[in-house]
Design a protein around this motif. Structure first.
Motif, PDB file in Angstrom:
ATOM      1  N   GLU A 251       0.831  -1.203   0.000  1.00 28.32           N
ATOM      2  CA  GLU A 251       0.000   0.000   0.000  1.00 28.32           C
ATOM      3  C   GLU A 251       0.867   1.255   0.000  1.00 28.32           C
ATOM      4  O   GLU A 251       0.584   2.224  -0.708  1.00 28.32           O
ATOM      5  CB  GLU A 251      -0.919  -0.013   1.219  1.00 28.32           C
ATOM      6  N   GLN A 252       1.951   1.240   0.788  1.00 28.84           N
ATOM      7  CA  GLN A 252       2.853   2.387   0.807  1.00 28.84           C
ATOM      8  C   GLN A 252       3.535   2.572  -0.551  1.00 28.84           C
ATOM      9  O   GLN A 252       3.679   3.699  -1.037  1.00 28.84           O
ATOM     10  CB  GLN A 252       3.910   2.201   1.901  1.00 28.84           C
ATOM     11  N   THR A 254       2.413   1.621  -3.456  1.00 33.94           N
ATOM     12  CA  THR A 254       1.414   2.072  -4.430  1.00 33.94           C
ATOM     13  C   THR A 254       1.179   3.571  -4.291  1.00 33.94           C
ATOM     14  O   THR A 254       1.064   4.291  -5.294  1.00 33.94           O
ATOM     15  CB  THR A 254       0.101   1.309  -4.236  1.00 33.94           C
ATOM     16  N   GLY A 255       1.101   4.055  -3.041  1.00 37.40           N
ATOM     17  CA  GLY A 255       0.959   5.496  -2.829  1.00 37.40           C
ATOM     18  C   GLY A 255       2.155   6.274  -3.348  1.00 37.40           C
ATOM     19  O   GLY A 255       2.011   7.349  -3.938  1.00 37.40           O
ATOM     20  N   ALA A 257       4.160   5.269  -5.797  1.00 36.56           N
ATOM     21  CA  ALA A 257       4.094   5.215  -7.262  1.00 36.56           C
ATOM     22  C   ALA A 257       3.102   6.242  -7.799  1.00 36.56           C
ATOM     23  O   ALA A 257       3.336   6.871  -8.840  1.00 36.56           O
ATOM     24  CB  ALA A 257       3.699   3.811  -7.710  1.00 36.56           C
ATOM     25  N   THR A 258       1.996   6.432  -7.092  1.00 36.35           N
ATOM     26  CA  THR A 258       1.012   7.436  -7.505  1.00 36.35           C
ATOM     27  C   THR A 258       1.615   8.837  -7.466  1.00 36.35           C
ATOM     28  O   THR A 258       1.394   9.656  -8.372  1.00 36.35           O
ATOM     29  CB  THR A 258      -0.216   7.366  -6.582  1.00 36.35           C
ATOM     30  N   THR A 259       2.381   9.126  -6.422  1.00 34.90           N
ATOM     31  CA  THR A 259       3.041  10.436  -6.316  1.00 34.90           C
ATOM     32  C   THR A 259       4.006  10.664  -7.472  1.00 34.90           C
ATOM     33  O   THR A 259       4.027  11.743  -8.091  1.00 34.90           O
ATOM     34  CB  THR A 259       3.795  10.538  -4.978  1.00 34.90           C
ATOM     35  N   GLU A 261       4.025   9.189 -10.438  1.00 32.33           N
ATOM     36  CA  GLU A 261       3.302   9.302 -11.704  1.00 32.33           C
ATOM     37  C   GLU A 261       2.623  10.662 -11.817  1.00 32.33           C
ATOM     38  O   GLU A 261       2.495  11.208 -12.921  1.00 32.33           O
ATOM     39  CB  GLU A 261       2.274   8.180 -11.824  1.00 32.33           C
ATOM     40  N   ARG A 262       2.180  11.211 -10.693  1.00 34.60           N
ATOM     41  CA  ARG A 262       1.595  12.558 -10.724  1.00 34.60           C
ATOM     42  C   ARG A 262       2.642  13.585 -11.150  1.00 34.60           C
ATOM     43  O   ARG A 262       2.368  14.484 -11.964  1.00 34.60           O
ATOM     44  CB  ARG A 262       1.037  12.905  -9.350  1.00 34.60           C
ATOM     45  N   SER A 325      10.240   6.207 -11.292  1.00 29.99           N
ATOM     46  CA  SER A 325       9.027   5.498 -11.701  1.00 29.99           C
ATOM     47  C   SER A 325       9.333   4.042 -12.024  1.00 29.99           C
ATOM     48  O   SER A 325       8.593   3.134 -11.625  1.00 29.99           O
ATOM     49  CB  SER A 325       8.416   6.197 -12.921  1.00 29.99           C
ATOM     50  N   CYS A 328      10.216   2.154  -8.715  1.00 28.14           N
ATOM     51  CA  CYS A 328       9.016   1.937  -7.906  1.00 28.14           C
ATOM     52  C   CYS A 328       8.132   0.866  -8.535  1.00 28.14           C
ATOM     53  O   CYS A 328       7.570   0.024  -7.819  1.00 28.14           O
ATOM     54  CB  CYS A 328       8.249   3.254  -7.773  1.00 28.14           C
ATOM     55  N   ALA A 329       8.032   0.878  -9.861  1.00 32.19           N
ATOM     56  CA  ALA A 329       7.219  -0.145 -10.538  1.00 32.19           C
ATOM     57  C   ALA A 329       7.805  -1.532 -10.313  1.00 32.19           C
ATOM     58  O   ALA A 329       7.065  -2.504 -10.087  1.00 32.19           O
ATOM     59  CB  ALA A 329       7.132   0.170 -12.032  1.00 32.19           C
TER      60      ALA A 329
END
Length: 425
Positions: A251-252, A254-255, A257-259, A261-262, A325, A328-329
């Protein structure tokens, strides 16, 4: 002849693209003021042409078509050249300038002849503001007039095999406009137009290329935090044992990775445009055919020392985002695989427990069925006994003998009936 051929629908558009923004022949001396208005996201692309149409109506000039990308208009006191680009509108104002004996070649800028109320309502935000003064000069080594430029930032070079000399410090002057002086040593009008256009495009594209720099700097602290968080999570992964701990780490990640990608989505377009504009700056500088002058840095040298490091920062930030990115992926994929394996093991244990429970239930059901067969058979035979015992029996045939013979028959029939019902259910 051409009308009889099957033409591509975009043929005229593509053929005209080479002539969309042609250089304007210039007669020396001339004063030029250049503005580049950056359009806001979602802004009407036709707003600039509509605003130009209001100026045309004020001076009795024929307004341009609403979809025009390039307009040349003579307003008497000044000439205006408008260009619509992908993300900005270019406005170039021209009028005759002072002669070479003037103490300040930028004293009467071309934009001074333009109505100030109309300028104040120009659509977009001003990014580029520059004055270009083209003056006649007899000597190629004549320095610019004192006070025009900051001596410690002065750049200059001989252009086009000595046909002209360019001077600038790339700094805004007292009026907020960058100043470029072009000394004419015998240029043709066409060459003067080409060199002036190349110079104002260098100024335009260098600032557009630098638009990505504040964004790149703003990303730095967030990228540093993301990199540190990713390193800490990656170090924890080998020691994770419990499934809940792995899910929390996933979960951490994924969060994170979202940051990342943003950040990538928010900077990709601007960084890509920065690279394209930097290439255009280099090409315009090449077209000037500079030669070193008075031991001063050429325009290309100056921008190489000042502009290239900024673009390198943008490039490094883009590469850093891409690397983070990817890392993290990979971490997310690795942890997902571990969680999937752990979940599969748990599922196997659960399925085994469910199978054992099913077998126990089957054994219990078979036991219950056996008891049920006995119970039902007992009641059926009891009822049969009530019916058979009152009858007159003689000899060896008695009711008890008949009931004894019916026991296996009744039990068998009851068992068969229960099997049928279970299969139907």
């Amino acid at each position: 002849m051409i009308s009889s051929l099957p033409l591509h629908p975009d043929r005229d558009l593509l053929a005209g693209e080479l002539h969309a923004r042609p250089p304007l022949p210039l007669a020396t001396p001339v004063a030029i003021s250049r503005l580049a208005q950056l359009r806001d996201a979602g802004a009407d692309r036709g707003a600039a042409v509509a605003h130009l149409a209001t100026l045309c109506r004020r001076y009795g000039v024929t307004p341009p078509d609403a979809g025009a990308d390039f307009v040349m208009a003579d307003f008497g006191r000044f000439t205006l050249r408008y260009e619509r680009h992908t993300e900005f509108d270019g406005w170039t104002f021209l009028r005759p300038g002072p002669d070479g004996a003037a103490p300040d070649p930028f004293e009467g800028p071309a934009i001074g002849a333009v109505p100030t109320d109309w300028l104040a309502e120009l659509p977009g935000r001003t990014l580029v503001a520059a004055h270009v003064a083209i003056l006649r000069s007899e000597g190629e080594d004549a320095p610019p007039p004192p006070g025009c430029f900051a001596p410690d930032n002065l750049a200059g070079s001989s252009l086009s095999a000595g046909a002209a000399t360019a001077w600038t410090d790339f700094r805004p002057g007292p009026d907020g406009f960058t100043r470029i002086l072009l000394q004419d040593h015998g240029m043709t009008a066409a060459l003067a137009g080409r060199l002036a256009q190349a110079l104002w495009e260098v100024e335009t594209y260098r600032l557009l290329a630098l638009l990505a720099l504040p964004q790149a700097r703003a990303c730095g602290p967030e990228l540093a935090r993301a990199s540190a968080s990713l390193a800490a999570l990656a170090a924890k992964l080998p020691g994770l044992q419990a499934l809940e701990a792995e899910r929390d780490a996933l979960e951490q990640l994924t969060g994170l990775a979202t940051t990342i990608e943003r950040l990538a989505a928010g900077t990709a377009d601007r960084f890509s445009a920065s690279r394209a504009y930097h290439v255009l700056v280099g090409r315009r500088l090449q077209s000037l055919r500079e030669e070193r002058l008075h031991g001063l840095p050429t325009l290309a040298d100056y921008l190489e020392r000042r502009l290239d490091p900024a673009i390198a920062t943008v490039e490094a930030t883009g590469a850093r985002i891409a690397t983070l990115s990817t890392r993290c992926a990979r971490a997310v994929d690795l942890l997902r695989a571990r969680v999937a394996v752990a979940q599969e093991a748990q599922t196997q244990k659960l399925l085994g427990a469910m199978a054992e429970t099913g077998r126990a239930q089957l054994r219990l059901q078979e036991t219950v069925e056996g008891l049920s067969v006995a119970g039902i058979s007992y009641y059926v035979l009891s009822l049969a006994g009530y019916a058979l015992k009152p009858l007159p029996w003689g000899g060896w045939l008695k009711a008890e003998a008949v009931l004894a013979a019916l026991v296996p028959v009744v039990a068998g029939l009851v068992w068969v009936q229960m099997r049928r019902r279970r299969r139907r259910g």
